[in-house]
Design a protein around this motif. Structure first.
Motif: not given
Ligand SMILES: Nc1ncnc2c1ncn2[C@@H]1O[C@H](COP(=O)(O)OP(=O)(O)OP(=O)(O)O)[C@@H](O)[C@H]1O
Ligand SMILES: [Mg+2]
Lengths: 422, 257
Positions: A329, A332-340, A415, B55, B75, B79, B82-83, B96, B111
């Motif tokens: 999860e 995936l979230k990182k792949a969708l653009g979630a930052r650290k 990621p 990635l 990063d 990010s 990627r977003n 999910l 995000y």
């Protein structure tokens, strides 16, 4: 943020059993702390209220022989112990913390007080000065108080309190009636009534004597100058001072005792001074009692903190498990653009929500426990709002603290490694 | 040129073993292209796509995205790319499980900091595009494989990226659902989205305009589609000849479905 909190609740709810077990350490710790704090606070409130708060700031200063209070009896006044005259009282009044002072003595009449066939048995006969009634909170119910002449002339007048009046006279008007005390005749000039009864609750025999014994049977007052004539001997005076405020009680009592002691000249054969005035310091007693409970509560809270520590470690453990479980999860979230920081916030929020929830449940359990203890041990409970807020805030801090390591671990995941995780 | 890879190398260090996966990859893709990447298992297709999708990072080489060298981005910037710029579709959907279709699609918008009200609107639009307007509140467990992949496509496209990366998007689907997904890709392609798709199936690859073949981490051919179609026909004829090789076997499977 709101999103994260919603997600956290979802996550906690989907692992009900696991979350509850994780929270248990926090719940127990917080419950213990709340229960301890509440009962200690309740007890302390009661001690303070009973001893001091509702009182009228009176401090008794009595003569002691060594450790023991000098008991009224058949003794003569020891040599070298002063009669308390107006000059000494002036000196006491000059103390900053003292508002009023009264000197008096009392004795127990073996034959009682008699009016016709009525007998007032076990009555205390007080020899009082002019300030006694005002200092002790008496008001005139009937008749009058003693005048200057009465003191000077050692008049055979008495004033009785309403309890004594009832026993001796029933519904009759006592004023100007004659009563017999120690085979002598005295004329009742007034009836007094104590307005604010001050009844400290202290479990101590001495205090029981001081506060209950003499109250029970009604009181009879004569001018302090008349008192020795009635009893055929002299006795040292008792002193009561009214402090300006509750917090002044300790100093008012101590300074009064100091002044009185400076007049004591008696020295025994070994060169010791056995006679000393000491103040019955209720505030100090209360403080001592509260200190005892405070120090025990501190120790108990330390023990409860261990439970919180263990709970925190449990939270850390379960968060690490959760991070591992949800590696994919996270990827995936990182792949969708979630930052650290988004990942970090998500897991920190989850940990904090978990422990805060534990804290809230703990507060509830703690309040319940406090009432249970109060039921069993008959101690009062005072729920402290501050303690509740601190507890919940503290459990939230535990969550953040112990959630930090797992959250950082999650946030720093690569990621692609996370996505490939099986 | 929407993206350009210059002498990209990628290697893993496994214990004291050095495992080279990509060797000197040079590749440029124009905006609006529809590219299929093919090759035997373990040839480095996914690795390449992960580098393209930010990635993963190359061991060496230069990666220009929209004429910008992003090889050394951190990063935070990655990010963001990627977003905003890239949409991902995976073989196993990666939805999910406890969240509704709508919430899954909303993730990239969350995000991106899109306000909540707008989010719902955009998600509904994206789900409508993949034909799932009537499954908005369904959980992934309540959806078929093809539907799950369509939710994933809606999620990949909701933020309006210019590039769609798909790693075996039909690999876990029956052929009918696969065709449906390819239909969606086709219309996205017509809208100008650049699509890069990994597949083992010539049939699927035939939807693309350009096919890149990878063997042992190297590009061995980079051709326009017709050739693939021809090769597909050939492989049908000589079914049993190349049994020892992985790729044709894979094709047989697909055909059997
Ligand atoms: N984290 C890693 N550590 C070590 N080796 C790796 C790692 N990730 C991938 N590899 C190796 O890189 C090579 C290429 O893997 P990749 O996933 O890119 O292949 P692929 O072409 O996508 O294969 P498939 O068609 O089976 O998906 C494989 O040999 C794999 O073992
Ligand atoms: Mg792959």
């Amino acid at each position: 943020m709101f999103e994260n909190i919603r997600l956290s609740f979802q996550g906690i709810w989907s692992h009900k059993m696991r979350s509850f077990l994780t929270m248990l350490g926090i719940i127990i710790g917080i419950a213990a702390i709340i229960a301890i704090v509440s009962t200690i606070k309740g007890t302390n409130d009661q001690i303070k209220e009973n001893l001091v708060g509702s009182g009228d700031n009176l401090v008794d200063v009595n003569l002691h022989t060594n450790e023991w209070q000098y008991m009224s009896g058949n003794d003569m006044t020891p040599e070298g112990v002063p009669m308390i005259d107006d000059l000494i009282k002036e000196e006491i009044l000059a103390i900053d913390e003292v508002e009023a002072v009264s000197a008096y003595r009392y004795g127990y009449s073996m034959s009682g007080v008699r009016y016709k066939e009525n007998l007032l048995d076990g009555a205390m006969i007080y020899g009082i000065d002019d300030d006694y009634f005002s200092v002790n909170g008496y008001i005139v119910n009937k008749g009058r108080l003693f005048g200057e002449n009465d003191y000077e002339n050692e008049s055979k007048f008495v004033i009785i309190d309403t309890v004594a009046a009832k026993t001796l006279f029933g519904n009759e008007n006592p004023i100007s009636k004659s009563v017999e005390i120690n085979s002598d005749v005295y004329v009742v000039v007034g009836v007094v009534e104590q307005v604010d009864t001050f009844q400290p609750v202290i479990e101590d025999v001495n205090d029981w004597y001081t506060y209950y014994y003499d109250d029970a049977a009604g009181k009879v007052f004569v001018p302090h100058t008349t008192w020795p004539l009635m009893f055929y001997f002299d006795e040292p005076y008792h002193v009561v001072v009214k402090a300006k405020s509750t917090d002044d009680m300790t100093n008012a009592g101590k300074k009064t005792a100091e002044i009185l002691n400076s007049y004591i000249t008696y020295v025994d054969m070994e060169g010791n001074q056995p006679y000393k005035y000491k103040s019955e310091d209720l505030l100090e007693k209360a403080k001592a009692m509260m200190d005892i409970s405070a120090s025990t509560s501190k120790q108990l809270i330390w023990i409860a903190s261990i439970s919180l520590l263990v709970g925190g470690i449990g939270v850390m453990n379960i968060m690490l498990v959760s991070v591992t479980e949800r590696t994919k999860e996270i990827g995936l979230k990182k792949a969708l653009g979630a930052r650290k920081r988004a990942i970090l916030a998500q897991f920190l929020t989850e940990a904090a929500v978990l422990t805060s929830l534990g804290g809230i449940l703990g507060v509830g359990a703690g309040i319940g426990l406090a009432y249970l203890i109060s039921d069993i041990a008959a101690v009062p409970v005072a729920i402290s709002g501050v303690a509740i807020i601190i507890s919940v805030a503290f459990s939230m801090v535990i969550g953040v603290l112990f959630g930090l390591l797992p959250s950082v671990k999650a946030a720093n995941m690569n990621p692609i490694d996370a996505l490939r995780h099986e | 040129m929407i993206l350009e890879l210059k002498s990209i190398y990628k290697a893993y260090v496994q214990g004291n073993m050095y495992v080279p996966v990509l060797k000197d990859i040079n590749l440029s893709i124009e905006e609006g292209e529809y590219v299929a990447i093919m090759g035997p298992s373990g040839s480095g297709k996914s690795t390449l796509m992960n580098i393209i999708g930010c990635l993963d990072k190359a061991s060496s080489g230069t990666y220009l995205l929209d004429e910008e060298d992003i090889s050394n981005y951190k990063d935070k910037e990655l990010s963001y790319i990627r977003n905003k710029s890239i949409g991902f579709v995976f073989q196993t959907f990666n939805l999910l499980p406890r969240q509704s279709a709508l919430d899954n699609v909303a993730l990239p918008l969350q995000y991106a900091g899109v306000p909540k009200k707008k989010r719902k609107e955009m998600c509904l639009e994206a789900l409508d595009m993949v034909g799932l307007s009537d499954r908005v509140d369904f959980k992934p467990t309540q959806l078929s494989g093809g539907q799950k992949q369509r939710v994933a496509i809606a999620r990949a496209m909701v933020n309006g990226p210019k590039i769609l990366l798909a790693d075996e998007p039909t690999g876990a689907l029956d052929s009918k659902s696969g065709v449906q997904i390819m239909g969606l890709f086709k219309s996205l392609h017509e809208q100008g989205v650049t699509i890069i798709m990994i597949t083992h199936s010539d049939e699927i690859a035939a939807y693309a305009d350009r096919v890149i073949r990878l063997v042992d981490g190297q590009i061995i051919s980079d051709t326009d589609n017709p050739e693939v179609a021809i090769k597909y026909q050939e492989s049908l004829k000589s079914e049993n000849e190349e049994n020892s090789e992985e790729s044709p076997a894979q094709v047989d499977e697909e055909v059997a479905e």
